[in-house]
Design a protein around this motif. Structure first.
Motif, short mmCIF file in Angstrom:
data_model
loop_
_atom_site.label_atom_id
_atom_site.label_comp_id
_atom_site.label_asym_id
_atom_site.label_seq_id
_atom_site.Cartn_x
_atom_site.Cartn_y
_atom_site.Cartn_z
N ILE A 158 0.89 -1.38 -0.08
CA ILE A 158 0.12 -0.22 -0.17
C ILE A 158 1.03 1.35 0.03
CG2 ILE A 158 -1.71 1.46 1.35
CD1 ILE A 158 -2.79 -1.30 2.20
N TRP A 159 2.04 1.29 0.74
CA TRP A 159 2.63 2.49 0.65
C TRP A 159 3.43 2.71 -0.54
CZ3 TRP A 159 3.34 6.49 3.50
CH2 TRP A 159 4.69 7.38 3.59
N ILE A 160 4.01 1.70 -1.01
CA ILE A 160 4.67 1.76 -2.38
C ILE A 160 3.60 2.31 -3.31
CG2 ILE A 160 5.87 0.54 -4.24
CD1 ILE A 160 7.33 -1.08 -1.94
N GLY A 161 2.64 1.60 -3.28
CA GLY A 161 1.70 2.33 -4.28
C GLY A 161 1.21 3.54 -3.99
N LEU A 162 1.04 3.86 -2.90
CA LEU A 162 0.73 5.55 -2.49
C LEU A 162 1.69 6.28 -2.99
CD1 LEU A 162 -1.55 7.27 -1.31
CD2 LEU A 162 -0.20 6.94 0.75
N VAL A 163 3.12 6.01 -2.85
CA VAL A 163 3.95 6.87 -3.17
C VAL A 163 4.28 7.17 -4.54
CG1 VAL A 163 6.91 6.89 -3.21
CG2 VAL A 163 5.67 6.41 -1.12
N ILE A 164 3.87 5.82 -5.37
CA ILE A 164 3.89 5.82 -6.92
C ILE A 164 2.90 6.66 -7.37
CG2 ILE A 164 3.64 4.48 -9.13
CD1 ILE A 164 5.07 2.28 -7.53
N VAL A 165 1.74 6.67 -6.57
CA VAL A 165 0.74 7.53 -7.36
C VAL A 165 1.15 9.15 -7.08
CG1 VAL A 165 -1.73 8.16 -6.90
CG2 VAL A 165 -1.03 5.84 -7.33
N LEU A 166 1.27 9.31 -5.78
CA LEU A 166 1.68 10.65 -5.50
C LEU A 166 2.84 11.35 -6.32
CD1 LEU A 166 1.30 10.43 -1.60
CD2 LEU A 166 -0.32 11.66 -3.12
N ARG A 167 3.65 10.67 -6.29
CA ARG A 167 4.87 10.89 -7.33
C ARG A 167 4.50 11.33 -8.68
NH1 ARG A 167 10.63 10.85 -5.98
NH2 ARG A 167 10.38 10.50 -3.81
N ALA A 168 3.72 10.33 -9.04
CA ALA A 168 2.87 10.74 -10.69
C ALA A 168 2.09 11.95 -10.40
CB ALA A 168 2.02 9.63 -10.96
N ILE A 169 1.34 12.19 -9.68
CA ILE A 169 0.50 13.35 -9.49
C ILE A 169 1.37 14.54 -9.39
CG2 ILE A 169 -1.07 14.76 -7.85
CD1 ILE A 169 -2.41 12.13 -7.65
N VAL A 170 2.59 14.65 -8.41
CA VAL A 170 3.33 15.85 -8.36
C VAL A 170 4.05 15.85 -9.49
CG1 VAL A 170 5.49 16.39 -7.08
CG2 VAL A 170 3.47 15.42 -5.91
N TYR A 171 4.69 14.99 -10.13
CA TYR A 171 5.41 15.18 -11.39
C TYR A 171 4.47 15.69 -12.56
CZ TYR A 171 9.82 13.21 -9.72
OH TYR A 171 10.91 13.01 -8.69
N ALA A 172 3.46 15.23 -12.61
CA ALA A 172 2.36 15.45 -13.76
C ALA A 172 1.90 17.15 -13.45
CB ALA A 172 1.26 14.73 -13.61
N ASP A 173 1.90 17.58 -12.31
CA ASP A 173 1.67 18.87 -11.82
C ASP A 173 2.88 19.64 -12.16
OD1 ASP A 173 -0.12 20.87 -11.07
OD2 ASP A 173 0.91 20.80 -9.03
N TYR A 174 4.24 19.25 -11.77
CA TYR A 174 5.23 19.92 -12.07
C TYR A 174 5.76 20.36 -13.58
CZ TYR A 174 10.14 21.07 -11.92
OH TYR A 174 11.43 21.60 -11.95
N TYR A 175 5.44 19.30 -14.41
CA TYR A 175 5.66 19.13 -15.66
C TYR A 175 4.80 20.03 -16.45
CZ TYR A 175 9.66 16.17 -15.27
OH TYR A 175 10.78 15.63 -14.82
N SER A 176 3.58 20.19 -15.95
CA SER A 176 2.30 21.09 -16.76
C SER A 176 2.33 22.37 -16.40
CB SER A 176 1.03 20.36 -16.25
OG SER A 176 0.82 20.74 -15.06
N ASN A 177 2.89 22.78 -15.38
CA ASN A 177 3.36 24.15 -14.94
C ASN A 177 4.61 24.63 -15.54
OD1 ASN A 177 0.46 24.35 -13.83
ND2 ASN A 177 1.42 23.83 -11.65
N SER A 178 5.69 23.92 -15.71
CA SER A 178 6.78 24.19 -16.05
C SER A 178 6.89 24.86 -17.34
CB SER A 178 7.84 23.28 -15.83
OG SER A 178 7.61 22.16 -16.64
N SER A 179 7.79 25.70 -17.77
CA SER A 179 7.94 26.22 -19.02
C SER A 179 9.33 26.03 -19.59
CB SER A 179 7.46 27.82 -19.20
OG SER A 179 8.64 28.45 -18.30
N TYR A 180 9.56 24.99 -20.41
CA TYR A 180 10.70 24.52 -20.97
C TYR A 180 10.98 25.26 -22.28
CZ TYR A 180 11.76 20.84 -17.70
OH TYR A 180 12.13 20.50 -16.33
#
Length: 172
Positions: A150-172
């Motif tokens: 459960i912990w590993i699954g939660l970490v993967i989901v939260l990382r995916a959400i954080v990275y998705a939000d990070y890459y959508s707001n960043s301007s490269y």
């Protein structure tokens, strides 16, 4: 001689009565000869003991014909208890170590402790205590695996959400 026959008969009656008291069943009926009045093709049995075939010539030895004046009563031994051999329970040590290292370490450490206690108790011969400790180690190992997954699954989901939000707001 009459007294000896009376004593043997009395011992037999006591023995039969004790069997009735122990088992609750009456004794079997007495043996009755099946072939009364029917001639047999076999000769009648010899009385006494047959000769052993090693008599020395000229010494007129006969079979053993000594009559004992003692009565021998044979009874069955009483209930001696029951020995139950239990197999050695598994100690789950390897699974507990893997659960501690790969999943959730707090319950994994407890599982390792219980697994070592199970191994120690089974070496001492306390199979009931070893089984209880092994069951506790197994339950803690399963708990550690479930919490870890459960912990590993939660970490993967939260990382995916954080990275998705990070890459959508960043301007490269």
């Amino acid at each position: 001689m009459l007294t000896m026959c009376f004593i043997i008969s009395l011992l037999h009656v006591i023995h039969v009565f004790s069997i009735y008291l122990i088992t609750g069943y009456p004794p079997p009926p007495a043996y009755e000869e099946q072939n009364k009045g029917v001639s047999s093709a076999y000769p009648p049995p010899e009385t006494g003991y047959p000769s052993q075939g090693y008599a020395q010539p000229g010494y007129g030895q006969t079979g053993y014909t000594h009559q004992s004046t003692t009565a021998v009563v044979v009874t069955q031994p009483g209930y001696a208890g029951q020995v139950v051999a239990m197999p050695r329970p598994p100690d789950y040590m390897i699974g507990s170590i893997m659960a501690c290292l790969c999943c959730f370490w707090p319950t994994g450490l407890c599982a390792i402790y219980y697994a070592s206690q199970a191994s120690k108790l089974s070496a001492e011969g306390d199979m009931v205590g070893a089984t209880n400790m092994a069951n506790s180690a197994r339950n803690l190992m399963i708990t550690s695996i479930v919490i870890g997954v459960i912990w590993i699954g939660l970490v993967i989901v939260l990382r995916a959400i954080v990275y998705a939000d990070y890459y959508s707001n960043s301007s490269y």
